[in-house]
Design a protein around this motif. Structure first.
Motif, PDB file in Angstrom:
ATOM      1  N   ASN A 161      -2.172  -8.166   8.221  1.00  0.00           N
ATOM      2  CA  ASN A 161      -2.527  -6.981   7.425  1.00  0.00           C
ATOM      3  C   ASN A 161      -3.446  -6.038   8.198  1.00  0.00           C
ATOM      4  OD1 ASN A 161      -0.981  -8.090   5.395  1.00  0.00           O
ATOM      5  ND2 ASN A 161      -2.732  -8.892   4.246  1.00  0.00           N
ATOM      6  N   ARG A 162      -4.306  -6.603   9.050  1.00  0.00           N
ATOM      7  CA  ARG A 162      -5.141  -5.752   9.901  1.00  0.00           C
ATOM      8  C   ARG A 162      -4.272  -4.930  10.849  1.00  0.00           C
ATOM      9  NH1 ARG A 162      -9.166 -10.580  11.124  1.00  0.00           N
ATOM     10  NH2 ARG A 162     -10.658 -10.346   9.404  1.00  0.00           N
ATOM     11  N   ARG A 163      -3.202  -5.542  11.332  1.00  0.00           N
ATOM     12  CA  ARG A 163      -2.298  -4.808  12.225  1.00  0.00           C
ATOM     13  C   ARG A 163      -1.542  -3.727  11.456  1.00  0.00           C
ATOM     14  NH1 ARG A 163      -1.608 -10.100  14.008  1.00  0.00           N
ATOM     15  NH2 ARG A 163       0.513 -10.335  13.189  1.00  0.00           N
ATOM     16  N   VAL A 164      -1.235  -3.987  10.195  1.00  0.00           N
ATOM     17  CA  VAL A 164      -0.595  -2.967   9.349  1.00  0.00           C
ATOM     18  C   VAL A 164      -1.533  -1.768   9.203  1.00  0.00           C
ATOM     19  CG1 VAL A 164       0.233  -2.452   7.009  1.00  0.00           C
ATOM     20  CG2 VAL A 164       0.835  -4.641   8.087  1.00  0.00           C
ATOM     21  N   VAL A 165      -2.800  -2.032   8.937  1.00  0.00           N
ATOM     22  CA  VAL A 165      -3.797  -0.970   8.834  1.00  0.00           C
ATOM     23  C   VAL A 165      -3.944  -0.262  10.179  1.00  0.00           C
ATOM     24  CG1 VAL A 165      -6.242  -0.460   8.439  1.00  0.00           C
ATOM     25  CG2 VAL A 165      -5.037  -2.069   6.940  1.00  0.00           C
ATOM     26  N   GLY A 166      -3.936  -1.047  11.263  1.00  0.00           N
ATOM     27  CA  GLY A 166      -4.045  -0.472  12.598  1.00  0.00           C
ATOM     28  C   GLY A 166      -2.878   0.432  12.938  1.00  0.00           C
ATOM     29  N   ALA A 167      -1.732   0.203  12.287  1.00  0.00           N
ATOM     30  CA  ALA A 167      -0.560   1.050  12.510  1.00  0.00           C
ATOM     31  C   ALA A 167      -0.624   2.339  11.693  1.00  0.00           C
ATOM     32  CB  ALA A 167       0.716   0.281  12.164  1.00  0.00           C
ATOM     33  N   GLY A 168      -1.700   2.486  10.901  1.00  0.00           N
ATOM     34  CA  GLY A 168      -1.904   3.746  10.196  1.00  0.00           C
ATOM     35  C   GLY A 168      -1.716   3.721   8.701  1.00  0.00           C
ATOM     36  N   TYR A 169      -1.499   2.554   8.112  1.00  0.00           N
ATOM     37  CA  TYR A 169      -1.288   2.478   6.663  1.00  0.00           C
ATOM     38  C   TYR A 169      -2.588   2.206   5.915  1.00  0.00           C
ATOM     39  CZ  TYR A 169       3.776   2.233   7.409  1.00  0.00           C
ATOM     40  OH  TYR A 169       5.076   2.508   7.760  1.00  0.00           O
ATOM     41  N   ASP A 170      -2.685   2.771   4.732  1.00  0.00           N
ATOM     42  CA  ASP A 170      -3.786   2.495   3.811  1.00  0.00           C
ATOM     43  C   ASP A 170      -3.266   1.500   2.777  1.00  0.00           C
ATOM     44  OD1 ASP A 170      -5.815   2.419   1.971  1.00  0.00           O
ATOM     45  OD2 ASP A 170      -5.698   4.552   1.424  1.00  0.00           O
ATOM     46  N   VAL A 171      -3.794   0.272   2.787  1.00  0.00           N
ATOM     47  CA  VAL A 171      -3.328  -0.759   1.854  1.00  0.00           C
ATOM     48  C   VAL A 171      -4.360  -1.030   0.755  1.00  0.00           C
ATOM     49  CG1 VAL A 171      -1.927  -1.848   3.649  1.00  0.00           C
ATOM     50  CG2 VAL A 171      -4.253  -2.687   3.232  1.00  0.00           C
ATOM     51  N   SER A 172      -5.382  -0.179   0.677  1.00  0.00           N
ATOM     52  CA  SER A 172      -6.475  -0.430  -0.266  1.00  0.00           C
ATOM     53  C   SER A 172      -6.006  -0.413  -1.715  1.00  0.00           C
ATOM     54  CB  SER A 172      -7.597   0.582  -0.057  1.00  0.00           C
ATOM     55  OG  SER A 172      -7.129   1.908  -0.278  1.00  0.00           O
TER      56      SER A 172
END
Length: 309
Positions: free
Chosen positions: A109-120
């Motif tokens: 999930n950190r990598r998903v955020v690092g790819a530019g997504y907001d998962v909050s």
């Protein structure tokens, strides 16, 4: 950490015990595999073959796992007292596997955020849903866990048996999902057997009624919230409107058609005498642990050919 938890057949729960009938194989070995994935790589935004819809499906699912699996662990542990030595061993192995899964999906999930997504927003929705469970009876939480564990098991069966689902995904991400899938298959009976233990004084009708009602509620919420999560992620990619909805529908029910392919296995949950291990698919665990291109692909193609007949 990688040593298997061996289940001695002599310790198996007696199927003649009133209200209890486990189909878990007596020689099952649940093996916590302490593996790590993708720590040194930067994940592409559309890591799944450049497909934003496929990427959104797995990303939205992954966001739920860390908090969700902590809930599973607590729900099962709440009823471990008084279990047989065999089931107690399975619960310990289940906990170890789920802890490892949570850790790896936190990293993913950190990598998903690092790819530019907001998962909050998705994380907030999961947290809100879990807050509602705190005042519920523990047996209700176990029933929800049992239903969700069936979901993860049948998704896992598809991920391993049908290589189309992860075709094109980057290797580290695909390896993560296959590893998670094989362990979900391996421990798929633990929550169910814990439920049988916890409800051993219930009638079969009462047990069936409660688990079926909970599964219907869980199915509605699971599919609705995952769809909302996917649409949130796709909106961040600038993909909205009817065309995007059609693409989501086709991904679920057309090709690769995960929702269509798991429907029969989902429906089996409502059959009298259901148990996750009525279908012994341990061969998929062996395939996932072997060389995927050499072992899983040919077997999966043969499986699909048989089903198509």
């Amino acid at each position: 950490m990688n040593a298997p938890v061996k289940i001695d057949a002599a310790q198996a729960d007696n199927p003649e015990t009133p209200g209890y009938a486990s189909a878990t194989p007596s020689d099952l070995e649940i093996t916590p595999r302490d593996r790590r994935f993708g720590r040194d790589q930067k994940q592409q935004r559309w890591w799944h073959g450049g497909d934003p819809v496929a990427t959104a499906f797995y990303n939205a699912l992954s966001v739920t796992f860390p908090m969700g699996e902590a809930f599973f662990i607590e729900s099962v542990k709440a009823f471990r007292d008084g279990t047989s030595e065999r089931l107690a061993s399975e619960i310990r192995a289940f906990v170890k596997q789920e802890v490892n899964h949570s850790r790896e999906h936190i990293a993913f999930n950190r990598r998903v955020v690092g790819a530019g997504y907001d998962v909050s927003r998705m994380e907030a929705h999961v947290k809100e849903a879990l807050e509602l469970t705190k005042d519920r009876p523990k047996i209700a939480n176990l029933a929800s866990t049992m239903a969700l564990e069936h979901f993860t098991a049948i998704l896992a069966q598809q991920l391993i048996s049908n290589p189309r689902h992860l075709a094109g995904a980057d290797k580290e991400s695909a390896d993560l999902w296959r590893w998670h899938a094989l362990e979900e298959i391996e421990h798929k009976g633990v929550a169910y057997d814990t439920w049988l233990h916890a409800t051993k004084d219930w009638s079969r009708w009462q047990r069936w009624k409660v688990k079926s009602l909970v599964m219907l509620i869980v199915t509605k919420e699971f599919t609705r919230k995952r769809a909302i999560g996917m649409l949130d992620l796709l909106r961040q990619d600038g993909l909205t409107g009817p065309k995007t909805w059609v693409r989501l529908f086709w991904y679920a029910f057309g090709r690769p058609g995960m929702a269509r392919k798991i429907f029969g296995a989902w429906l089996s949950y409502f059959l009298p005498g259901f148990h996750p291990w009525n279908h012994d698919d341990r061969h998929l665990i062996q395939l996932a642990e072997s060389d995927y291109s050499d072992a899983v692909m040919p077997e999966a193609k043969r499986t699909d050919a048989v089903r198509a007949k």
